[in-house]
Design a protein around this motif. Structure first.
Motif, PDB file in Angstrom:
ATOM      1  N   ALA A 152       0.826  -1.207   0.000  1.00 47.78           N
ATOM      2  CA  ALA A 152       0.000   0.000   0.000  1.00 47.78           C
ATOM      3  C   ALA A 152       0.859   1.256   0.000  1.00 47.78           C
ATOM      4  O   ALA A 152       0.532   2.250  -0.666  1.00 47.78           O
ATOM      5  CB  ALA A 152      -0.919  -0.010   1.224  1.00 47.78           C
ATOM      6  N   LEU A 153       1.972   1.236   0.744  1.00 45.66           N
ATOM      7  CA  LEU A 153       2.887   2.379   0.753  1.00 45.66           C
ATOM      8  C   LEU A 153       3.412   2.672  -0.648  1.00 45.66           C
ATOM      9  O   LEU A 153       3.405   3.817  -1.120  1.00 45.66           O
ATOM     10  CB  LEU A 153       4.056   2.105   1.697  1.00 45.66           C
ATOM     11  CG  LEU A 153       3.819   2.281   3.190  1.00 45.66           C
ATOM     12  CD1 LEU A 153       5.001   1.716   3.969  1.00 45.66           C
ATOM     13  CD2 LEU A 153       3.603   3.746   3.523  1.00 45.66           C
ATOM     14  N   TRP A 172       0.674   3.972  -2.921  1.00 43.64           N
ATOM     15  CA  TRP A 172       0.308   5.346  -2.554  1.00 43.64           C
ATOM     16  C   TRP A 172       1.300   6.349  -3.137  1.00 43.64           C
ATOM     17  O   TRP A 172       0.928   7.383  -3.679  1.00 43.64           O
ATOM     18  CB  TRP A 172       0.249   5.444  -1.042  1.00 43.64           C
ATOM     19  CG  TRP A 172       0.325   6.822  -0.448  1.00 43.64           C
ATOM     20  CD1 TRP A 172       1.304   7.300   0.360  1.00 43.64           C
ATOM     21  CD2 TRP A 172      -0.625   7.887  -0.583  1.00 43.64           C
ATOM     22  NE1 TRP A 172       1.041   8.586   0.731  1.00 43.64           N
ATOM     23  CE2 TRP A 172      -0.139   8.978   0.168  1.00 43.64           C
ATOM     24  CE3 TRP A 172      -1.831   8.029  -1.270  1.00 43.64           C
ATOM     25  CZ2 TRP A 172      -0.821  10.184   0.250  1.00 43.64           C
ATOM     26  CZ3 TRP A 172      -2.512   9.245  -1.177  1.00 43.64           C
ATOM     27  CH2 TRP A 172      -2.012  10.299  -0.427  1.00 43.64           C
ATOM     28  N   ALA A 226       1.145   6.319  -7.163  1.00 45.29           N
ATOM     29  CA  ALA A 226      -0.131   6.582  -7.830  1.00 45.29           C
ATOM     30  C   ALA A 226      -0.168   7.904  -8.579  1.00 45.29           C
ATOM     31  O   ALA A 226      -0.831   8.022  -9.618  1.00 45.29           O
ATOM     32  CB  ALA A 226      -1.261   6.536  -6.802  1.00 45.29           C
ATOM     33  N   ALA A 229       3.910   8.714   5.787  1.00 41.34           N
ATOM     34  CA  ALA A 229       3.454   8.585   4.402  1.00 41.34           C
ATOM     35  C   ALA A 229       2.512   9.702   3.987  1.00 41.34           C
ATOM     36  O   ALA A 229       2.381   9.991   2.791  1.00 41.34           O
ATOM     37  CB  ALA A 229       2.773   7.242   4.202  1.00 41.34           C
ATOM     38  N   THR A 230       1.837  10.336   4.952  1.00 40.00           N
ATOM     39  CA  THR A 230       0.893  11.404   4.614  1.00 40.00           C
ATOM     40  C   THR A 230       1.427  12.790   4.936  1.00 40.00           C
ATOM     41  O   THR A 230       0.695  13.773   4.834  1.00 40.00           O
ATOM     42  CB  THR A 230      -0.441  11.189   5.346  1.00 40.00           C
ATOM     43  OG1 THR A 230      -0.211  11.164   6.755  1.00 40.00           O
ATOM     44  CG2 THR A 230      -1.094   9.890   4.904  1.00 40.00           C
ATOM     45  N   PHE A 264       5.709  13.039   1.110  1.00 38.77           N
ATOM     46  CA  PHE A 264       4.974  12.611  -0.072  1.00 38.77           C
ATOM     47  C   PHE A 264       5.487  13.309  -1.328  1.00 38.77           C
ATOM     48  O   PHE A 264       5.741  12.677  -2.353  1.00 38.77           O
ATOM     49  CB  PHE A 264       3.479  12.889   0.111  1.00 38.77           C
ATOM     50  CG  PHE A 264       2.640  12.468  -1.059  1.00 38.77           C
ATOM     51  CD1 PHE A 264       2.338  11.142  -1.253  1.00 38.77           C
ATOM     52  CD2 PHE A 264       2.164  13.401  -1.968  1.00 38.77           C
ATOM     53  CE1 PHE A 264       1.568  10.740  -2.331  1.00 38.77           C
ATOM     54  CE2 PHE A 264       1.398  13.020  -3.041  1.00 38.77           C
ATOM     55  CZ  PHE A 264       1.092  11.683  -3.223  1.00 38.77           C
ATOM     56  N   ALA A 288      -3.718  13.441   3.842  1.00 41.88           N
ATOM     57  CA  ALA A 288      -3.736  12.910   2.482  1.00 41.88           C
ATOM     58  C   ALA A 288      -4.297  13.941   1.516  1.00 41.88           C
ATOM     59  O   ALA A 288      -3.807  14.106   0.391  1.00 41.88           O
ATOM     60  CB  ALA A 288      -4.562  11.624   2.437  1.00 41.88           C
TER      61      ALA A 288
END
Length: 539
Positions: A20-21, A24, A27, A126-127, A132, A367
């Protein structure tokens, strides 16, 4: 009685979280064009490596480019060998670096801290907009940040495992492997910074016996086997390599002024505070009485993990605050420990259970901020040339050449999918005395390693007729007012114009007439415009 399912923060599945990381971060890596100069430079060097077939020597416009080692280019070139020159492939090394940093943080905390803290720290990291966006930018900062993070956490994990008489050799070998990758990503900092963090941490926690792991011979064998061959090969092929790559690009850049982007010692404090919002706001939330308690808080060593993170954060910030030249991305390796400390503050706040819904809401808000930052970057008016592309159906044919007037535009070879170096027209005698950190200095420095090729690609302005009056077409890139100082461009076909930059197709001379540039004077002729500086953000 049916047992309740475990909460989402107590049963993380490592494989799915790591996947998922990566998804994310990847993407949105395709959503915007490369920005000049940095993304165009590093993406272009990776594409040139692929086109040349020489996977040892990074090249800028066909000339050996030793500002940085080759790991970024290897990854980018490998991706583009499958996809062609597309944006997400150029950014894949940064995406991988971000994924490695976040995955290493999660796995380390899941083992040595609490599952809840591991998940929340990873979510915070991650957010965080800074993290990011760093993973969406094609330069070397996030890749080396990932290598540094993995090296620190694997080495610390090896020390902790050895104390508990658990398997530790694989962890330590992994630390040495990522240290070698850090050397190949951005040079000595990939080894020196993790070593500083671990040494200070061992001293602060009285783990002096663990320092002997630095002498572990299999680790040195891994380091030398992975990183050594490239450095040895470059020194053998280019005798000036060591002086330029190690002395100039490491020590002189660190200790000297005169490079771009000079800032005060305090520079990274507002950078970290501002670019990690909204998460950074938790620093100001009062602590509660439930610090260090959780569903699996019985695991030991939380104070030692705290010290590791504080030392890691301090070493990175202080180290990069010392030199005068500072770029925002340099401090990216400080984000994993900062994410841990913020997550710890969240979990230590008063009325934790009442705050959990707010934590989820803040995750969604973070996010949203990240996506907003990407959209803002997409509509940002980048420096000239960022989106100058040839019209549909037009391309540089085999045998034709490309000439850039008074500036090298890094992204043009990438977007035009050029297979040969371009010609660059400038006052190269004056460039020899230019000490500014810009496109001209980069290319001139590279020319010292291959003077023969430089003689074919670096064109003095007085020699334009020699390269243009030939029996094949030349595509000319320059300022959209270049025709005023170069009247012969009035006889060329204007192909594209974008944001201050233009491209023409000059047919040349079928007979090789050396006077093909002679034209009647144009009354509108004015002095040449200031050359595009390509303000260098070289990291």
């Amino acid at each position: 009685m049916k047992r309740a399912a475990p909460a989402w923060w107590t049963s993380p599945r490592p494989l799915w979280i790591i996947v998922a990381l990566f998804a994310w971060l990847l993407a949105t890596a395709w959503m915007r064009p490369l920005m000049a100069p940095d993304e165009g430079r590093y993406g272009g060097v990776a594409l040139a490596m692929l086109r040349s077939g020489d996977w040892l020597v990074p090249r800028l416009d066909g000339l050996p480019f030793f500002h940085k080692p080759p790991l970024f280019y290897w990854i980018g070139a490998a991706a583009m060998s499958v996809t062609g020159p597309v944006e997400w492939a150029a950014r894949l090394p940064s995406v991988l670096g971000g994924a490695v940093a976040a995955a290493a943080l999660f796995l380390f905390l899941r083992r040595w801290s609490t599952a809840r803290l591991a998940v929340l720290s990873t979510v915070v990291l991650a957010t965080t907009p800074f993290f990011f966006l760093g993973a969406q930018f094609a330069n070397l900062d996030m890749l080396v940040a990932g290598c540094i993070s993995a090296t620190v956490l694997l080495a610390a994990g090896a020390a902790l495992a050895r104390e508990r008489e658990e398997p530790w050799r694989a962890l330590l070998a992994g630390a040495w492997l990522f240290a070698a990758a850090g050397l190949l990503a951005k040079g000595l900092i990939g080894l020196v910074l993790p070593a500083m963090v671990i040494v200070i941490w061992c001293a602060a926690t009285r783990r002096l016996a663990s320092l002997r792991l630095a002498l572990w011979l299999p680790g040195w064998a891994v380091l030398l086997a992975v990183a050594g061959p490239w450095f040895v090969a470059m020194q053998l092929r280019y005798p000036e390599f060591f002086d330029y790559f190690v002395v100039t690009q490491h020590f002189r850049r660190f200790a000297s002024s005169g490079f771009n982007n000079e800032h005060g010692f305090w520079f990274y404090l507002p950078v970290l505070a501002g670019l990690t919002l909204p998460w950074f706001a938790w620093v100001f939330v009062p602590r509660g009485s439930n610090e260090g308690t959780s569903d699996d808080a019985a695991r030991p060593r939380l104070p030692d993990i705290d010290r590791l993170m504080w030392i890691w954060l301090a070493v990175i910030v202080v180290f990069f605050s010392l030199p005068r030249s500072k770029l925002v991305g340099y401090v990216l390796p400080a984000l994993p420990p900062l994410a841990y400390l913020i997550a710890q503050r969240v979990l230590a706040s008063r009325s934790l259970e009442a705050l959990l819904p707010k934590v989820r809401a803040m995750t969604l808000a973070a996010a949203t901020v990240c996506i907003g930052c990407v959209v803002a970057v997409m509509v940002y008016s980048s420096p000239p040339g960022t989106r100058l592309r040839l019209p549909a159906g037009q391309a540089v044919a085999p045998g034709e050449q490309v000439l850039m007037l008074d500036g090298y535009h890094y992204e043009i070879p990438f977007y035009w999918d050029l297979r040969e170096p371009v010609l660059v027209a400038d006052d190269w005698k004056a460039a020899a005395e230019d000490t500014r950190d810009n496109w001209r200095k980069e290319i001139f420095d590279a020319s010292r390693f291959d003077p023969a090729r430089a003689a074919r690609t670096l064109v003095d302005r007085t020699e334009l007729a020699d390269v243009l009056c030939v029996p094949h077409a030349t595509w000319v890139v320059g300022s959209n007012t270049a025709h005023l100082a170069n009247p012969w461009l009035h006889h060329a076909q204007l192909v594209a114009v974008n944001d201050g930059l233009a491209a023409w197709r000059f047919k040349g001379s079928a007979t090789g007439d050396p006077h093909c540039l002679d034209t009647a004077p144009f009354p509108a002729a004015v002095p040449a415009p200031a050359p595009h500086s390509g303000a260098n953000g070289n990291g």
